[in-house]
Design an enzyme around this catalytic site. Structure first.
Site, short mmCIF file in Angstrom:
data_model
loop_
_atom_site.label_atom_id
_atom_site.label_comp_id
_atom_site.label_asym_id
_atom_site.label_seq_id
_atom_site.Cartn_x
_atom_site.Cartn_y
_atom_site.Cartn_z
CD GLU A 251 -2.16 -7.87 2.72
OE1 GLU A 251 -1.83 -6.72 2.37
OE2 GLU A 251 -2.72 -8.11 3.79
CB ALA B 72 -0.88 -0.01 1.24
N GLY C 130 0.66 -5.18 0.79
CA GLY C 130 -0.51 -5.24 -0.07
C GLY C 130 -0.21 -5.89 -1.43
CD GLU D 201 1.60 -5.85 5.60
OE1 GLU D 201 2.48 -6.69 5.88
OE2 GLU D 201 0.89 -5.93 4.59
N1 DAK Z 1 4.57 3.23 -0.63
C1 DAK Z 1 4.97 4.40 -1.15
N2 DAK Z 1 6.11 4.58 -1.82
C2 DAK Z 1 6.92 3.51 -1.96
C3 DAK Z 1 6.59 2.24 -1.42
C4 DAK Z 1 5.35 2.11 -0.73
N3 DAK Z 1 4.91 0.97 -0.24
N4 DAK Z 1 7.61 1.40 -1.71
C5 DAK Z 1 8.50 2.09 -2.41
N5 DAK Z 1 8.11 3.38 -2.54
C6 DAK Z 1 8.82 4.45 -3.22
C7 DAK Z 1 10.00 4.95 -2.39
O1 DAK Z 1 9.55 5.84 -1.40
C8 DAK Z 1 10.85 5.60 -3.45
O2 DAK Z 1 10.31 6.85 -3.76
P1 DAK Z 1 11.29 8.14 -4.03
O3 DAK Z 1 12.11 8.29 -2.78
O4 DAK Z 1 12.11 7.74 -5.23
O5 DAK Z 1 10.34 9.26 -4.27
C9 DAK Z 1 10.64 4.69 -4.66
O6 DAK Z 1 9.41 4.00 -4.42
C10 DAK Z 1 11.76 3.69 -4.85
O7 DAK Z 1 11.89 2.98 -3.64
P2 DAK Z 1 13.31 2.80 -2.90
O8 DAK Z 1 14.22 3.92 -3.21
O9 DAK Z 1 13.02 2.53 -1.46
O10 DAK Z 1 13.86 1.50 -3.63
P3 DAK Z 1 14.87 0.40 -3.04
O11 DAK Z 1 15.22 -0.45 -4.20
O12 DAK Z 1 15.96 1.05 -2.25
O13 DAK Z 1 13.97 -0.46 -2.01
C11 DAK Z 1 12.02 -1.65 -1.30
C12 DAK Z 1 12.93 -1.21 -2.49
C13 DAK Z 1 10.78 -2.33 -1.88
C14 DAK Z 1 12.79 -2.66 -0.41
C15 DAK Z 1 11.65 -0.40 -0.45
O14 DAK Z 1 11.12 0.58 -1.33
C16 DAK Z 1 10.65 -0.67 0.60
O15 DAK Z 1 10.92 -1.24 1.67
N6 DAK Z 1 9.38 -0.27 0.34
C17 DAK Z 1 8.31 -0.36 1.30
C18 DAK Z 1 7.82 -1.75 1.37
C19 DAK Z 1 6.74 -1.90 2.39
O16 DAK Z 1 6.91 -1.67 3.59
N7 DAK Z 1 5.60 -2.30 1.89
C20 DAK Z 1 4.49 -2.59 2.72
C21 DAK Z 1 3.66 -1.36 2.80
S1 DAK Z 1 2.46 -1.60 4.04
C22 DAK Z 1 -4.54 -1.13 5.50
C23 DAK Z 1 -4.44 -2.42 5.22
C24 DAK Z 1 -3.37 -2.89 4.58
C25 DAK Z 1 -2.34 -2.09 4.25
C26 DAK Z 1 -2.47 -0.78 4.50
C27 DAK Z 1 -3.56 -0.30 5.13
N8 DAK Z 1 -5.64 -0.66 6.20
C28 DAK Z 1 -6.19 -1.49 7.24
C29 DAK Z 1 -5.85 0.74 6.19
C30 DAK Z 1 -1.17 -2.59 3.61
C31 DAK Z 1 -0.02 -2.11 4.01
C32 DAK Z 1 1.19 -2.28 3.26
O17 DAK Z 1 1.23 -2.80 2.17
#
Ligand code: DAK
Length: 258
Positions: free
Chosen positions: A112, A64, A109, A132
């Protein structure tokens, strides 16, 4: 639509999540667009299989959109989760077979979303994970439900509690990925699986999808009865006659999908 692209090719719909600069993170606009695309496909009898993938070289979907999500209050959080859960449930229950072609990061997400699909084909570059709890939340797009159903409770808890990212090989070993292929061959290999499925009686495939998905949420006796009802339904179709006659006449079946 800019966040979700779609293109049809001979009965297969290719759907691409298209926010490569944010690693295809799902913001609410993207979730809405995906819902609209899925609604459109669901009605189309000519589409038999859907292949979902991510744009760019790095990610399927990196979760997400954290930038959008971090300011949400409890009500907005619930609304976002319900919105995404509805879209993912549509994917799970639509009559077409849906295959995730996982071309890179499938996190949160994104993992998922891939699990809402019927099958997951992973490129060697794919990485799966549920990060998460790093963010102070738990999987909220049904990850706590679909992951244990796919890989068992023990491994699901390990992945969710530790947030460890796993590679395609490990995903295959635990039953999260159905197949691992060379990165350059991901779409070709996924399409091959799609075309193989499409050569079968799709009415039967579609009912089998419903029987597996719905049956898993029923008690065993009800699930057996549901399967028997679905089985009986097949005998109202030309495909059942064609499939069995073709076998008895030692020829290849030619299904019309009704
Ligand atoms: N959201 C927003 N931007 C993201 C992102 C994300 N999930 N993942 C990557 N980006 C963006 C980065 O911020 C960066 O943007 P800029 O700085 O260039 O503007 C760009 O994509 C490139 O990412 P990185 O520079 O970080 O790239 P790396 O190769 O160094 O790293 C990575 C890749 C995938 C390991 C890293 O980007 C990372 O850890 N990303 C986050 C992964 C993550 O934590 N995903 C889970 C998100 S939580 C809900 C229910 C469910 C959910 C939400 C709410 N409700 C009940 C309300 C679900 C939650 C999730 O999915």
């Amino acid at each position: 639509m800019e966040n979700v692209l779609f293109e049809e090719k001979d009965g297969v719909m290719f759907v691409t999540i298209n926010r490569p600069k944010a690693l295809n993170a799902l913001n609410s606009a993207t979730i809405e667009e995906l819902g609209e695309v899925i609604d459109g496909i669901e009605k189309r009898k000519d589409i038999k299989v859907v292949i979902v993938t991510g744009s760019g070289e790095k990610a399927f979907v990196a979760g997400a959109d954290i930038a959008e999500m971090h300011v949400l209050n409890a009500m907005q959080g619930r609304e976002l989760a319900r919105k995404a859960q509805k879209v993912f449930s549509k994917i799970e229950h639509m009559p077409q077979v849906v295959i995730a072609a996982v071309n890179g990061y499938a996190l949160g997400g994104g993992c998922e979303l891939s699990m809402a699909c019927d099958l997951r084909v992973a490129s060697e570059k794919a990485k799966f994970g549920q990060p998460e709890v790093n963010l102070g939340i738990l999987p909220g797009f049904a990850g706590t439900q679909r992951l244990p159903r796919l890989v068992g409770k023990g491994i699901a808890k390990e992945l969710i509690f530790t947030t460890d990212m796993i590679d395609a090989k490990r995903a295959y070993e635990i039953g999260l990925a159905n197949k691992v292929v060379k990165h350059e061959e991901l779409m070709i290999e996924t399409e091959k699986i799609a075309r193989k499925i499409m050569s079968k009686g799709m009415f039967g495939v579609s009912l089998a999808k419903a029987a597996v998905n719905d049956g898993m949420n029923m008690d065993t006796e009800s699930a057996y009865k549901y399967e028997a009802d679905m089985f009986g339904l097949c005998f109202s179709t030309e495909d059942q006659k064609e499939g069995m006659e073709a076998f008895l006449n030692k020829r290849k079946a030619s299904f019309k999908n009704f």
